[in-house]
Design an enzyme around this catalytic site. Structure first.
Site, PDB file in Angstrom:
ATOM      1  N   ASP A  42       0.879  -1.159   0.000  1.00  0.00           N
ATOM      2  CA  ASP A  42       0.000   0.000   0.000  1.00  0.00           C
ATOM      3  C   ASP A  42       0.919   1.212   0.000  1.00  0.00           C
ATOM      4  O   ASP A  42       1.603   1.479   1.000  1.00  0.00           O
ATOM      5  CB  ASP A  42      -0.889  -0.009   1.249  1.00  0.00           C
ATOM      6  CG  ASP A  42      -1.795   1.208   1.353  1.00  0.00           C
ATOM      7  OD1 ASP A  42      -1.590   2.173   0.576  1.00  0.00           O
ATOM      8  OD2 ASP A  42      -2.694   1.208   2.201  1.00  0.00           O
ATOM      9  N   ASN A  69       4.484   3.795 -10.599  1.00  0.00           N
ATOM     10  CA  ASN A  69       3.394   3.796 -11.567  1.00  0.00           C
ATOM     11  C   ASN A  69       2.016   4.024 -10.949  1.00  0.00           C
ATOM     12  O   ASN A  69       1.059   4.341 -11.651  1.00  0.00           O
ATOM     13  CB  ASN A  69       3.392   2.445 -12.310  1.00  0.00           C
ATOM     14  CG  ASN A  69       2.260   2.333 -13.300  1.00  0.00           C
ATOM     15  OD1 ASN A  69       2.163   3.134 -14.226  1.00  0.00           O
ATOM     16  ND2 ASN A  69       1.378   1.358 -13.091  1.00  0.00           N
ATOM     17  N   SER A 120       4.525  10.289 -14.801  1.00  0.00           N
ATOM     18  CA  SER A 120       3.799  11.538 -14.592  1.00  0.00           C
ATOM     19  C   SER A 120       2.611  11.545 -15.547  1.00  0.00           C
ATOM     20  O   SER A 120       1.856  10.574 -15.611  1.00  0.00           O
ATOM     21  CB  SER A 120       4.730  12.741 -14.819  1.00  0.00           C
ATOM     22  OG  SER A 120       4.048  13.961 -14.640  1.00  0.00           O
ATOM     23  N   TYR A 134      -5.560  16.222  -9.676  1.00  0.00           N
ATOM     24  CA  TYR A 134      -4.694  15.297 -10.400  1.00  0.00           C
ATOM     25  C   TYR A 134      -3.468  16.021 -10.957  1.00  0.00           C
ATOM     26  O   TYR A 134      -2.326  15.554 -10.796  1.00  0.00           O
ATOM     27  CB  TYR A 134      -5.483  14.645 -11.532  1.00  0.00           C
ATOM     28  CG  TYR A 134      -4.718  13.615 -12.329  1.00  0.00           C
ATOM     29  CD1 TYR A 134      -4.460  12.356 -11.808  1.00  0.00           C
ATOM     30  CD2 TYR A 134      -4.273  13.898 -13.618  1.00  0.00           C
ATOM     31  CE1 TYR A 134      -3.763  11.405 -12.540  1.00  0.00           C
ATOM     32  CE2 TYR A 134      -3.578  12.952 -14.363  1.00  0.00           C
ATOM     33  CZ  TYR A 134      -3.321  11.715 -13.826  1.00  0.00           C
ATOM     34  OH  TYR A 134      -2.625  10.772 -14.553  1.00  0.00           O
ATOM     35  N   LYS A 138       0.668  15.675 -10.280  1.00  0.00           N
ATOM     36  CA  LYS A 138       1.625  15.421 -11.360  1.00  0.00           C
ATOM     37  C   LYS A 138       2.629  16.559 -11.511  1.00  0.00           C
ATOM     38  O   LYS A 138       3.808  16.316 -11.807  1.00  0.00           O
ATOM     39  CB  LYS A 138       0.876  15.176 -12.671  1.00  0.00           C
ATOM     40  CG  LYS A 138       0.036  13.902 -12.666  1.00  0.00           C
ATOM     41  CD  LYS A 138       0.860  12.660 -12.351  1.00  0.00           C
ATOM     42  CE  LYS A 138       0.058  11.375 -12.466  1.00  0.00           C
ATOM     43  NZ  LYS A 138       0.870  10.179 -12.172  1.00  0.00           N
ATOM     44  N   THR A 169      -5.639   2.533 -20.090  1.00  0.00           N
ATOM     45  CA  THR A 169      -5.368   1.874 -18.815  1.00  0.00           C
ATOM     46  C   THR A 169      -6.652   1.863 -17.977  1.00  0.00           C
ATOM     47  O   THR A 169      -7.717   2.248 -18.451  1.00  0.00           O
ATOM     48  CB  THR A 169      -4.274   2.616 -18.043  1.00  0.00           C
ATOM     49  OG1 THR A 169      -4.773   3.906 -17.638  1.00  0.00           O
ATOM     50  CG2 THR A 169      -3.035   2.808 -18.912  1.00  0.00           C
TER      51      THR A 169
END
Length: 265
Positions: A42, A69, A120, A134, A138, A169
Site C-alpha cells: 500500500d 506507476n 507523470s 490530479y 503530477k 489503462t
C-alpha cells in the site's frame, strides 16, 4: 499499465518485484515465474514500502530499476472537490511514489547505481479542466523528480520522468476514478459536459500500454537514459504547445520582467 510493464520485463528476462494492495490480484494477472516476486504494498504506508524493498533484496540481492506507476483520479472542479478528495489524490499520486522511492534510495545509493522511473502525465505539463487535484499531484512529481536528479546523480543514480498522453489503462474506470460528490449550481452545465467527456473516454484512449511498456524497456536499457520521455504522439504535441506558450509568455513581458533588480548605488 503496471501489469504490462511487469509482463514485458519478465519476458525480457529481468527479475521483477511486482507490488499491489492485493497480492492475489497481482498473482492472477502475472502468473508464476522464477524471476517474479509478488509483494503486498500500500504505497500510502511507508512501512509497506520498506518491507517490500527488504523482501526484494532478500530474493534478488539488488534493485536496479524502480518504476513508480501507482495513480488514481479524483476528478471535479476545484471548488467542488473536498479537501479529502484533494488529499487522497496527493497521497496516492505524489506522496506514494515519494515513500517508495525513499525506501529504495538507500539500496541504490549503497550500490552506487540505479534508475528511478516515475510515471507523470501530460497533466504534469499543463493543467486541464476538471483535473486540478490530479494535475497538482503530477506537477508535484515533476518538481520532485527534477530536484531529486541533481541530488542522486553523484551516486550513479539516474531518473526519468515519463509523460504519457491518453493510454487505455484502468485510470478512468470506476475503480480508479472518483468524481466529486459536492455540486455548485454555477458549474452544473460544465460538469455535465466534463462527465460526459471523461466517462466516454474510458476504453477509447489511443495509447497502447503494452507498447509503452516496451518503450520503457528500451529506455531502461540505455547507458544514458533520458531525464524525460514523452509517451505518445499526443504527449509530444502537448509538450510542443507548452514550449510555444511559455516562449510567448516570456516575450510578452520581457522588458518589464527585466526591470526588477535593485538600482546600482
Amino acid at each position: 499499465m503496471g501489469v504490462d510493464i511487469a509482463k514485458a520485463a519478465i519476458k525480457a528476462g529481468h527479475k521483477v518485484i511486482a507490488t499491489g494492495r492485493n497480492p492475489e490480484r497481482v498473482d492472477k494477472a502475472l502468473g508464476e515465474h522464477d524471476n517474479l516476486l509478488v509483494v503486498k504494498l500500500d504505497i500510502s504506508n511507508i512501512s509497506d514500502a520498506e518491507a517490500a524493498v527488504k523482501a526484494g533484496i532478500a530474493r534478488f540481492g539488488s534493485i536496479d530499476v524502480l518504476v513508480n506507476n501507482a495513480a488514481n483520479f479524483n476528478a471535479g472542479y476545484f471548488e467542488e472537490l473536498s479537501m479529502e478528495d484533494i488529499e487522497t489524490q496527493l497521497s496516492t499520486s505524489l506522496f506514494g511514489p515519494m515513500k517508495v522511492t525513499k525506501a529504495v534510495l538507500p539500496v541504490m545509493r549503497k550500490q552506487r547505481s540505479g534508475h528511478i522511473v516515475t510515471i507523470s502525465s501530460t497533466a504534469g505539463l499543463v493543467g486541464y479542466t476538471f483535473c486540478s487535484a490530479y494535475a497538482a499531484s503530477k506537477f508535484g512529481i515533476e518538481g520532485w523528480m527534477e530536484s531529486l536528479q541533481s541530488e542522486v546523480e553523484q551516486f550513479g543514480i539516474t531518473t526519468t520522468i515519463v509523460n504519457p498522453g491518453f493510454f487505455r489503462t484502468e485510470l478512468l474506470t470506476e475503480e480508479s476514478t472518483k468524481y466529486s460528490e459536492n455540486t455548485i449550481e454555477d458549474y452544473d452545465e460544465g460538469r455535465k459536459q466534463q462527465l460526459q467527456f471523461w466517462k466516454g473516454a474510458n476504453g477509447q484512449q489511443s495509447g497502447d500500454p503494452a507498447k509503452l511498456a516496451q518503450a520503457l524497456l528500451t529506455i531502461i536499457d540505455q547507458k544514458n537514459p533520458p531525464r524525460r520521455f514523452l509517451a505518445g504522439a499526443d504527449a509530444v504535441d502537448t509538450a510542443q504547445q507548452v514550449v510555444a506558450t511559455l516562449q510567448e509568455q516570456t516575450n510578452a513581458y520581457r522588458e518589464l520582467s527585466s526591470t526588477l533588480a535593485f538600482e546600482n548605488v
